[in-house]
Enzyme design. Structure first.
Site, short mmCIF file in Angstrom:
data_model
loop_
_atom_site.label_atom_id
_atom_site.label_comp_id
_atom_site.label_asym_id
_atom_site.label_seq_id
_atom_site.Cartn_x
_atom_site.Cartn_y
_atom_site.Cartn_z
N GLU A 144 -11.99 -46.64 -28.97
CA GLU A 144 -11.99 -47.27 -30.28
C GLU A 144 -11.39 -48.67 -30.18
O GLU A 144 -10.42 -48.89 -29.44
CB GLU A 144 -11.16 -46.41 -31.23
N ASN A 202 -14.63 -50.03 -39.01
CA ASN A 202 -14.22 -49.61 -37.67
C ASN A 202 -15.44 -48.93 -37.06
O ASN A 202 -15.83 -47.84 -37.49
CB ASN A 202 -13.04 -48.64 -37.77
N LYS A 236 -16.76 -45.55 -38.75
CA LYS A 236 -15.75 -44.50 -38.94
C LYS A 236 -15.63 -44.11 -40.40
O LYS A 236 -15.50 -44.96 -41.29
CB LYS A 236 -14.41 -45.01 -38.40
N GLU A 280 -5.22 -48.81 -41.62
CA GLU A 280 -6.68 -48.78 -41.53
C GLU A 280 -7.34 -48.85 -42.91
O GLU A 280 -8.39 -49.47 -43.08
CB GLU A 280 -7.15 -47.55 -40.77
N CYS A 340 -11.85 -41.64 -33.39
CA CYS A 340 -10.43 -41.29 -33.56
C CYS A 340 -10.21 -40.18 -34.59
O CYS A 340 -10.49 -39.02 -34.32
CB CYS A 340 -9.63 -42.55 -33.91
N ASN A 368 -7.45 -44.59 -30.51
CA ASN A 368 -6.17 -45.25 -30.23
C ASN A 368 -5.11 -44.41 -30.93
O ASN A 368 -4.77 -44.66 -32.09
CB ASN A 368 -6.14 -46.66 -30.82
#
Length: 299
Positions: free
Chosen positions: A47, A110, A127, A146, A172, A197
């Site tokens: 990621e 993302n 994502k 995020e 993730c 991550n």
């Protein structure tokens, strides 16, 4: 003879906040060249592979923030990855911050890209399950913002026919949600690629810290087994800008068994031969969805 593909999960060590794309892309190309030497079919990166994990900071300046995003894919700085895929005859998957312009409205996602042996873009994923906060939390050693920087992915959970099978991507935190796996499983997915991550410390719930590695393996193994698919989880490792990262890159078989995993915290290839036909012994028996899955029972 099965449908055997060689997967190279390309773990990355830390990427400093000030690092430019050039050195990071050079590290990635070097790993791709190593993957080609072991005759890999597909190389998978983490990621947000191109940058430091910037959601750990509160960034108020839009110009500074946009430096962590890609306005096009491929772009001038990422083109060497696509060229290397074409030159080496390798498939490629990597995560990045996507800056999309829709009718003059900028949106940030993302995202991850899936690239074919010819260097052409097969598809990309955004994502869906965004963790963390919108506003900085007082007293936290590192932030996790995020929700501040990314919009919820709006492409659903697509799967592509590629590399001789059916391939999907998650990013993730998606791996912790069974709905994400099942959306891919219902499409007959045979290979799920997951970049992440994951920090080893969670200031919001420090009591969870000793379980980070266990819970990471738990969801990867359960997701693979319950959906009869190979699964590849690729990490950023080491201590990045003071934050220890999990590493623990894995390749998981449809049985739920871990067949290969990383041994270091830095740049490393984790390689395994994956026979996509192994998914069928699960898809046609215990996880034959048409025969045994009864969604109507839950309505």
């Amino acid at each position: 003879m099965g449908r055997v593909i060689t997967i190279a999960a390309a773990q990355l060590g830390p990427v400093p906040r000030a690092e430019q794309r050039g050195p990071v892309v050079a590290r990635m190309v070097a790993l791709m060249e190593r993957a080609a030497r072991v005759r890999a079919t597909l190389v998978v990166f983490p990621e947000l592979a191109l940058t430091s994990f910037f959601p750990r900071w509160a960034i108020d300046d839009d110009a500074e923030l946009d430096n962590f995003f890609e306005a096009s894919m491929p772009g001038p700085e990422t083109q060497p990855l696509f060229a290397a895929a074409r030159r080496l005859g390798l498939g490629l998957c990597f995560g990045y911050g996507e800056l999309a312009n829709r009718a003059g409205r900028l949106q940030r996602f993302n995202s991850s890209a899936l690239v074919g042996h010819d260097g052409g873009l097969i598809g990309h994923y955004r994502k869906v399950h965004l963790p963390g906060d919108r506003e900085p939390q007082p007293g936290f050693e590192h932030q996790h913002l995020e929700k501040r920087y990314f919009e919820t992915g709006d492409l659903g959970f697509p799967a592509w026919r590629a590399f001789g099978g059916v391939v999907g991507m998650l990013i993730c935190n998606d791996r912790r949600w069974p709905e994400a796996w099942r959306m891919l499983g219902l499409q007959g997915v045979e290979l799920v690629l997951v970049g992440y991550n994951t920090p080893l410390r969670n200031p919001e719930a420090p009591e969870h810290d000793p379980l980070v590695r266990f819970q990471h393996r738990l969801v990867m193994q359960a997701g693979a087994y319950q959906n009869a698919t190979w699964a590849v989880a690729v990490a950023k490792g080491g201590v990045e800008e003071g934050q220890p990262m999990l590493a623990d890159t894995l390749i998981v078989a449809p049985s739920g068994e871990i067949v290969a995993y990383s041994k270091t915290q830095g740049d490393e290839l984790v390689v395994a031969e994956c026979d996509l036909d192994r998914t069928q012994s699960y898809k046609t028996t215990i996880f034959d969805f048409a025969a045994h899955r009864k969604p109507q029972a839950y309505s």
